[in-house]
Scaffold this active site. Structure first.
Site, mmCIF file in Angstrom:
data_model
loop_
_atom_site.group_PDB
_atom_site.id
_atom_site.type_symbol
_atom_site.label_atom_id
_atom_site.label_comp_id
_atom_site.label_asym_id
_atom_site.label_seq_id
_atom_site.Cartn_x
_atom_site.Cartn_y
_atom_site.Cartn_z
ATOM 1 N N SER A 82 0.683 -1.153 0.138
ATOM 2 C CA SER A 82 0.041 -0.006 -0.041
ATOM 3 C C SER A 82 0.953 1.097 0.013
ATOM 4 O O SER A 82 1.900 1.378 0.678
ATOM 5 C CB SER A 82 -0.903 0.083 1.414
ATOM 6 N N GLY A 133 -4.039 3.507 0.994
ATOM 7 C CA GLY A 133 -4.779 3.366 2.048
ATOM 8 C C GLY A 133 -6.076 4.614 2.046
ATOM 9 O O GLY A 133 -5.685 5.739 1.569
ATOM 10 N N CYS A 148 -0.037 3.770 10.688
ATOM 11 C CA CYS A 148 0.620 4.870 9.744
ATOM 12 C C CYS A 148 1.290 5.944 10.772
ATOM 13 O O CYS A 148 0.763 6.384 11.838
ATOM 14 C CB CYS A 148 -0.355 5.580 8.943
ATOM 15 N N LYS A 198 -2.126 -4.795 9.678
ATOM 16 C CA LYS A 198 -0.945 -4.169 9.475
ATOM 17 C C LYS A 198 -0.112 -3.591 10.628
ATOM 18 O O LYS A 198 -0.646 -2.571 11.341
ATOM 19 C CB LYS A 198 -0.631 -3.197 8.265
ATOM 20 N N ILE A 253 6.397 -5.318 7.894
ATOM 21 C CA ILE A 253 6.195 -4.243 8.984
ATOM 22 C C ILE A 253 5.712 -2.961 8.224
ATOM 23 O O ILE A 253 6.212 -2.780 6.938
ATOM 24 C CB ILE A 253 7.621 -3.738 9.690
ATOM 25 N N THR A 279 6.306 1.303 7.906
ATOM 26 C CA THR A 279 7.786 1.811 8.170
ATOM 27 C C THR A 279 8.024 2.370 9.735
ATOM 28 O O THR A 279 7.132 2.473 10.617
ATOM 29 C CB THR A 279 7.671 3.442 7.410
#
Lengths: 278, 326
Positions: B29, B54, B151, B186, B212, B214
């Site tokens: 993504s 996303g 995120c 995620k 993973i 970031t």
């Protein structure tokens, strides 16, 4: 397209401390390249630097299947690029992005700041056979810079030009936006606007963001449509990562993002939201 | 456009619970747009699945530029979830995604539990007819939801859900209540104990774990003496983060029985093998797409060659081999 292009030329031109190089690539890019587009070049086989480097196309020779690129060494990526030898293959994506509108008639005023002149070279070259009268206004730091950025090529193209330097070592001393103001004053009759519509004057510009903002303001004040070529940090180069966006104001007045690599790098100066900080 | 001609007798079929993919190579993504951007280079039809950018309930402009900063073998980004919003996604993007002939995973992000509930129930109506015995590929619609609880680039929500096990469990449970689609949770690497997070999303009802996301990072320009990113901080991806990702996949494989999609700096087929040995049933290619749009295809070929040279007739034989004790 994902391509392997052969390096025909990659050498320092002009004064060494200006660090300006000319790179000529042979291959498929030339077949479909248009002024204002760019190529996304892999400069290293390692992961440092990680990303490709976007470089604007300055010359297109479809018969010889060559594109010319000028670049200034500014960091690790461009430094590695200087080490690529003639006859080596480089991985290139391109031609990418949306270039300049090519007028078929009337007059085109080009305004360049520093190395922003390079994408405009391709526009001058393409228009040299068209029924469009072109004039370039180009501002740089000093004479050494202008000469190193292939001023001779400009003379060879035979285009009408005026230059400015910050120190006055060549041409007018001051900013290129001063040249633009003067140009528009002298080219106008006392009634101004009338003559503009008769002459079909348009403008295209490339340079630092502050200069482009000022150029856009001057052009719009004079009812001259202006296209600007923007620069932004890029990752994918093909519109997927949304790293290189430019903020524009839509017709509905709302702010929107456009991708410099895809919808740009050339934008209508009027749509760019120059002061937006969102 | 590059082609991928796999061997007939090699079994690439990838099982992630009820989500069955034609092969284990997915795109991540935020790195693959809405699939269309790469079609000049690599047909998404060759991929196991693509994961789209996303989606949030409302459109988002994302963060100001600069959004990118390069670091040694890495990339910091702070795009900030720029996306067209749910309504425009359904109207303008989803119909085109169905023409790409690959499984479509929709990544969802929210700022509240209500956001996640809304997204899950709205997207449920576009579920691809999945009967858990066939490969999801040519059928139209959504194959799975990837729930972004991690995120690092938004100020509220996002990682706040992904770094606290109780919150993470709650988010997944809300999504579970509102969808029958396979749920991929995620995970964020910005935690002390990744195994604990994996257990939390398992309890919440996740079917699959991807990791993973970031790593939160920063880069400062020593000339201007200011952070390079307009958002100051951003998420680090690229080969620099790969050892962290491999370690976390290894730990999650030991902690929970859920299938894993491994990602994080995965750039070559050798990296893909490493992730699968650590326990990933599928792998996802992210930042590598920026360097090399053909990376997913090269990874597929390399995986097949690696397996056949060692006499494995199925990609599934590779999964978790690094955990063998003798």
């Amino acid at each position: 397209m994902y391509l392997q292009e052969r390096v025909v030329e990659n050498r320092l031109i002009g004064y060494p401390d200006q660090g300006i190089y000319k790179l000529v690539l042979y291959g498929q890019v030339a077949k479909s390249a248009k002024p204002g587009q760019f190529v996304h070049i892999q400069v290293s086989d390692t992961y440092d630097p990680l990303l490709r480097r976007p470089l604007s196309i300055a010359g297109i020779d479809q018969d010889r299947e060559e594109v010319t690129i000028y670049y200034r060494v500014a960091g690790k990526g461009t430094d590695l690029l200087t080490r690529i030898s003639v006859n080596e293959q480089v991985s290139a994506l391109g031609p990418l992005g949306t270039g300049f509108t090519i007028p078929h008639t009337g007059e085109l005023l080009l305004i360049a700041g520093g190395i922003g002149v390079f994408p405009l070279y391709s526009l001058i070259q393409v228009l040299s056979t068209a029924k469009v009268s072109v004039k370039l206004l180009w501002g740089g730091e000093n004479q050494e810079f202008l000469e190193s950025a292939d001023f001779n090529y400009l003379k060879y193209l035979g285009v009408d030009y005026e230059v400015s330097t910050l120190d006055g070592s060549l041409g007018y001393q001051g900013l290129v936006t001063d040249l633009l103001e003067k140009e528009l004053k002298t080219s106008k009759t006392p009634t101004g606007k009338e003559i503009k519509s008769a002459r079909l004057l348009r403008a295209a510009a490339c340079g630092p963001r502050g200069m482009l903002k000022a150029v856009t303001a001057i052009c719009l004040k004079n009812d001259i449509p202006v296209e600007v070529s923007l620069e932004e940090r890029m990752a994918c180069g093909i519109g997927a990562c949304l790293g290189c966006v430019c903020t524009v104001r839509g017709k509905d007045g709302n702010l929107k993002r456009k991708r410099v690599c895809k919808e740009g790098p050339v934008f209508d100066g009027e749509e760019v939201a120059w002061d937006a900080e969102v | 456009m590059q082609k991928f001609n796999g061997m007939q007798d090699f079994d690439f079929t990838t099982r992630l619970g009820d989500l069955i993919l034609k092969n284990p190579v997915i795109t991540s993504s935020g790195t693959y747009g809405f699939g269309e951007e790469y079609t000049d280079y690599c047909s998404p039809a060759y991929l196991g699945a693509i994961t789209v950018k996303g989606i949030t309930p409302l459109p988002r402009l994302g963060n100001p530029v600069p959004r990118l900063a390069e670091t040694p073998s890495g990339l910091l980004n702070s795009v900030g979830l720029e996306n067209p919003g749910l309504e425009d996604f359904l109207r303008s993007y989803l119909p085109k995604l169905s023409n790409l002939h690959t499984a479509v995973i929709v990544n969802i992000s929210g700022f509240s539990l209500e956001d996640y509930a809304l997204l899950a129930s709205a997207l449920q109506d576009y579920a691809s007819p999945n009967n858990s015995t066939n490969i999801t590929s040519n059928s139209s619609g959504i194959a799975a939801l990837e729930v972004n609880i991690s995120c690092p680039n938004i100020k509220h929500g996002g990682m706040a859900f992904g770094t606290n096990p109780k919150n993470a469990e709650e988010v997944i449970a809300v999504v579970r209540k509102n969808t029958n689609l396979p749920i991929i949770a995620k995970l964020s690497p910005n935690v002390t104990d990744i195994a604990e997070m994996a257990k939390a999303v398992e309890s919440g009802g996740a079917d699959i774990i991807s990791l993973i996301n970031t790593l939160l990072g920063m880069s400062i320009d020593i000339q201007t003496q200011k952070p390079i990113l307009a958002n100051k901080m951003g998420g680090l991806s690229g080969p620099a983060v790969r050892p962290v990702a491999v370690r976390m996949v290894y730990q999650v494989y030991q902690a929970v029985p859920l299938p894993i999609i491994g990602m994080g700096g995965l750039t070559t087929w050798q990296d893909a093998v490493e992730f699968m040995l650590a326990g990933a049933s599928a792998v996802s290619v992210g930042t590598a797409n920026f360097l090399n749009p053909l990376a997913p295809l090269e990874i597929l070929s390399g995986l097949e060659e690696y397996c056949t040279q060692r006499g494995y007739n199925s990609i599934r034989k590779l999964v978790g081999l690094a955990h063998r004790t003798c």
